[in-house]
Design an enzyme around this catalytic site. Structure first.
Site, short mmCIF file in Angstrom:
data_model
loop_
_atom_site.label_atom_id
_atom_site.label_comp_id
_atom_site.label_asym_id
_atom_site.label_seq_id
_atom_site.Cartn_x
_atom_site.Cartn_y
_atom_site.Cartn_z
N TYR A 47 19.37 -2.34 4.37
CA TYR A 47 18.53 -3.11 3.37
C TYR A 47 18.03 -2.47 2.10
O TYR A 47 17.19 -1.67 2.28
CB TYR A 47 17.58 -4.04 4.02
CG TYR A 47 17.19 -5.00 3.14
CD1 TYR A 47 17.85 -6.37 3.12
CD2 TYR A 47 16.08 -4.88 2.29
CE1 TYR A 47 17.23 -7.53 2.20
CE2 TYR A 47 15.72 -5.97 1.37
CZ TYR A 47 16.16 -7.12 1.46
OH TYR A 47 15.99 -8.11 0.66
N GLN B 204 17.64 -13.66 4.73
CA GLN B 204 19.29 -13.91 4.94
C GLN B 204 20.00 -12.60 5.07
O GLN B 204 21.32 -12.77 5.64
CB GLN B 204 19.56 -15.17 4.13
CG GLN B 204 19.54 -14.60 2.60
CD GLN B 204 18.00 -14.93 2.09
OE1 GLN B 204 17.23 -15.05 2.67
NE2 GLN B 204 18.04 -15.08 0.65
N ASN C 94 10.06 -6.86 1.95
CA ASN C 94 8.91 -7.46 2.14
C ASN C 94 8.63 -8.12 3.37
O ASN C 94 9.32 -7.73 4.40
CB ASN C 94 8.97 -8.44 1.05
CG ASN C 94 9.91 -9.59 1.26
OD1 ASN C 94 10.42 -9.41 2.30
ND2 ASN C 94 10.33 -10.13 0.07
N SER D 189 2.32 2.15 1.94
CA SER D 189 2.25 3.46 1.82
C SER D 189 1.15 4.20 1.97
O SER D 189 0.07 3.56 1.64
CB SER D 189 3.18 3.82 0.57
OG SER D 189 3.50 5.18 0.67
N GLN E 209 0.61 7.42 -4.91
CA GLN E 209 0.54 6.48 -3.70
C GLN E 209 -0.05 5.20 -4.13
O GLN E 209 0.43 4.07 -3.68
CB GLN E 209 -0.11 7.01 -2.25
CG GLN E 209 0.88 8.01 -1.73
CD GLN E 209 2.36 7.48 -1.64
OE1 GLN E 209 2.63 6.50 -0.92
NE2 GLN E 209 3.26 8.24 -2.45
N HIS F 151 1.76 2.15 -5.76
CA HIS F 151 2.83 1.35 -5.00
C HIS F 151 2.44 -0.02 -4.87
O HIS F 151 3.22 -0.87 -4.80
CB HIS F 151 3.04 2.31 -3.52
CG HIS F 151 4.19 3.10 -3.45
ND1 HIS F 151 5.50 2.80 -3.98
CD2 HIS F 151 4.13 4.50 -3.18
CE1 HIS F 151 6.28 3.83 -3.81
NE2 HIS F 151 5.45 4.97 -3.47
N GLU G 52 1.12 8.83 6.64
CA GLU G 52 2.35 9.08 6.32
C GLU G 52 2.97 10.36 5.62
O GLU G 52 3.87 11.06 5.62
CB GLU G 52 2.98 7.87 5.35
CG GLU G 52 4.41 7.60 5.06
CD GLU G 52 4.61 6.54 3.94
OE1 GLU G 52 3.33 6.04 3.46
OE2 GLU G 52 5.89 6.09 3.68
N HIS G 53 2.24 10.43 4.49
CA HIS G 53 2.12 11.72 3.58
C HIS G 53 1.03 12.41 3.81
O HIS G 53 -0.07 12.09 3.71
CB HIS G 53 2.42 11.44 2.00
CG HIS G 53 3.63 10.59 1.94
ND1 HIS G 53 3.32 9.02 1.82
CD2 HIS G 53 4.98 10.76 1.86
CE1 HIS G 53 4.41 8.46 1.27
NE2 HIS G 53 5.60 9.41 1.48
N ASP H 194 9.42 12.47 -2.25
CA ASP H 194 10.02 10.93 -2.55
C ASP H 194 11.45 10.84 -2.92
O ASP H 194 12.15 10.11 -2.56
CB ASP H 194 9.08 10.15 -3.48
CG ASP H 194 8.08 9.47 -2.88
OD1 ASP H 194 7.97 9.41 -1.52
OD2 ASP H 194 7.19 8.83 -3.53
N GLU I 207 15.08 2.65 48.90
CA GLU I 207 14.94 1.41 47.73
C GLU I 207 15.59 0.09 48.33
O GLU I 207 15.65 -0.68 47.65
CB GLU I 207 15.52 2.06 46.59
CG GLU I 207 14.73 3.21 46.02
CD GLU I 207 15.04 3.39 44.50
OE1 GLU I 207 16.15 2.93 43.98
OE2 GLU I 207 14.23 4.20 43.88
N HIS J 262 24.56 1.00 47.38
CA HIS J 262 24.47 2.18 46.66
C HIS J 262 24.83 3.39 47.71
O HIS J 262 25.61 4.31 47.56
CB HIS J 262 23.13 2.42 46.21
CG HIS J 262 22.71 1.92 44.80
ND1 HIS J 262 22.92 0.35 44.54
CD2 HIS J 262 22.49 2.28 43.60
CE1 HIS J 262 22.48 0.11 43.49
NE2 HIS J 262 22.65 1.30 42.63
#
Lengths: 430, 430
Positions: B130, B192, B215, B238, B260, B263, B328-329, B362, B416, B421
């Site tokens: 995506y 979609q 999003n 971020s 950052q 963003h 994250e960073h 990045d 068991e 088995h």
């Protein structure tokens, strides 16, 4: 009675059969979903108090304390059948040895002057393991989930499991937990057990990842907390696909199919074979062997609903059905099983030859028995050390190297409209 | 204005600050969830027709055909800024080279006579990517998601992305797709687009795994289809954490925090430092540099809401906050950054020293920019080749070895309650 599908009559029926298999275990949402959400919210908000209430409601026992004591674990271990303990210890050692081979090293790439890139591996610090209770508790589940976490270096392994009506936990489960090196055990089953691990309570530490099988409530609860914590996978009912040629012993093939069929009426046992003779002999053997098995009723329903014997026109076709089904357990009972490995694209575990039956993998050999079901072997792997290790990227450029490449970086940043990104490079070379 | 928290006044405030950060991006369900479910169901049932309807509704364009043609891709590539193309090609080569080092080999353990155990690696056959559209489309996202899939050996990489009002897809996105080796591209955004990849339509092939940012609608859609297909992770806003000592240049530190902050108003920029002097200088620099940046409004809100400068009493305390935040960073702008690597337990990517700013990672250096956010570095890893490879276990015992161990296996199976088995072993040695 199991159905026989002969593809020499056209492949349409086979396709339909395969689709029916693939659609077997779609989770149903709605009602159950909402009641699981309610349980999770209550445990998140009211913590231990909610656990004790739900345990009284669902497991029929009012607990004073939810943690299993050292003494309970010792007593359980000492009261187990010593031969079972020895077998579990040997199995645990095999699981440990196999999973140790999965360990990877952190690495650094240093082939360009002034540049170092790499990956650092660290274990997930805290892991939760869900172990089902009920009528047939599985000590093997404890080993298969806890030992790989231990091998990965997880520092805190927390187990939750529902107590019996008398407030105790099955002794084999506790013994297996001791053998596997589980750190703490709590009496909390179902969605309340998952919620306790995901959010923490006064007694139960919050973990970062939850693994282990469970019923529909557990599966839905894991799905809901996914993202707050990581989970292993959403496990569906068990499956076996035996791929056999004319050299296979029908007695063995039937016995192995039955070993899956007994798990659950939703379990699926499939034979794909190039030999029409084998197909009919296996069908006979299934009936003969089922008669003497204790879980006969489950087996008969499972074989009738989700069992199939598919006669393929040749081995290529047989392999292609196998890859499409992407079975959890795949047995290759053929003349040269090793030669077929490179044709198999989708399978959880591959059992090679006549003396590697599926229960060998379930209990003993070392590879994990937590495997992707319902065709998810197309994208999931067996549970392993990787599930308990996470990586951090490493990036180092010296001044010279960054200066050399600054224009390219600024170019891309500006094309994306991110001027502060560009500025972070520019500010270093004003 | 960014807040300064001095831990010499007690650590309580720091704990509160950290908790606020960790709670930043809990997804809200309810209304949005239900409307996303409706979109997914409609696409699953009505396929292309539903895609075309939703694209008209949400993207304001009625499409005749949803697939991007070869000609559209060629035209886009040829009309791009050649310097941008060159930069993207060099970046793609770095990403390729780095991810190639992540490839693992299938292995076999053959140290016991008559036993072979192992793991076979196969690429996921079909992967969906995506790519968001909107005002600032990111060609770097295409590279970071498609190149690792390609390196892993994925045979079909399908990209979906929302079209503009004129029915076209951003040319930089298409050029990056060509550079990265994406196989097919479809004009389908939002929920979609995710549904098309998860279930397939007349035009869009069903894939087994979906990766890429998006999003809130995309994030919720990925969460809903998770289990039917695999997904990469649920990405939040971020973050950067700069860990700096008195040797750090405040201008650089500020610039990197701003990269950052630009963003998203939900983005989080944190400095943890042992130097009170640096703290105040960075605060000044943030104000100075922000004034000249194009995304000033976003930056100011982000710094005020989710930015912080934490003054730690010593480096041990600073590292402990860092591991708790699990950014994250993470930039280590300190005297000896390499020496600190072994103290860092939780971080998506670690940037070492003064000349390894976050935008280098990045866009260019090679490690992936898809990284775990919102503390999920405690259990998630950067996107990588492993995300596009799955494993099958391999189990072989010969007759003698199975016979040797049959009693142990039967013992566990019977403990068991799984007699079929046990029977699968017994039947081989009657």
């Amino acid at each position: 009675m199991i159905k026989i599908i002969n593809t020499t009559n056209g492949t349409e029926e086979v396709q339909k059969e395969i689709e029916a298999l693939l659609n077997r275990s779609q989770l149903e949402f709605g009602e159950v979903n909402r009641s699981v959400e309610d349980i999770i919210t209550k445990v998140r908000d009211e913590k231990d108090k909610a656990i004790i209430e739900f345990t009284e409601k669902f497991d029929g026992v009012k607990l004073d304390s939810i943690e299993v004591t050292e003494q309970e674990i010792e007593d359980a271990y000492n009261s187990c059948d010593p031969e079972l303990i020895a077998a579990l210890e040997e199995a645990a050692e095999n699981v440990r040895e196999y999973h140790q081979k999965q360990l990877s090293n952190s690495w650094i790439q240093n082939d360009k002057k002034g540049i170092m890139l790499g990956q650092i591996y660290n274990p997930v610090e805290k892991v939760g393991i869900y172990v089902p209770g009920g009528t047939a508790p599985y000590p093997s589940t404890v080993l298969m989930n806890a030992v790989p976490a231990k091998v990965a270096g997880v520092s805190e392994i927390i187990m939750v499991t529902p107590p019996s009506k008398d407030g105790s936990v099955n002794k084999n489960i506790l013994a297996a937990a001791k053998i596997a090196g589980v750190d703490r055990i709590f009496k909390a089953g179902g969605a309340q057990g998952i919620a306790a691990l995901a959010f923490g309570t006064e007694s139960v530490p919050k973990v970062y990842k939850i693994v282990g099988p469970g019923n529909i409530y557990v599966a839905i609860a894991k799905r809901i907390v996914y993202g707050y914590v990581d989970i292993d996978m959403i496990a569906g009912p068990s499956e076996i696909l035996v791929l056999a040629d004319e050299t296979a012993n029908p007695e063995y093939v039937a016995a192995d199919m039955l070993s899956q069929a007994e798990h659950d009426t939703l379990a699926s046992s499939i034979l794909v074979t190039t030999s029409e003779e084998l197909a009919y002999k296996v069908k006979e053997e299934l009936a003969v062997q089922t008669a003497s098995l204790s879980r006969k009723d489950i087996i008969e329903k499972s074989l009738a609903d989700f069992g199939a014997i598919i006669i393929a026109k040749d081995m290529d076709e047989a392999i292609s059905y196998t890859n499409e089904i992407a079975p959890e357990h795949l047995e290759l009972i053929v003349k040269s099983p090793f030669e077929m490995i490179s044709s198999i694209k989708n399978a959880g575990a591959i059992f090679l030859g006549a003396y590697s039956p599926e229960p060998l993998g379930d209990y003993f050999a070392g590879p994990n028995h937590t495997l992707p079901t319902s065709s998810t072997a197309k994208f999931y792997s067996p549970l392993g050390v990787d599930d308990f290790v996470k990586k951090s990227s490493l990036i180092f450029y010296d001044r010279e190297r960054l200066e050399e490449k600054k224009d390219q970086i600024i170019k891309i940043a500006e094309a994306e409209g991110l001027t502060a990104h560009a500025n972070s490079i520019k500010v270093r070379f004003k």
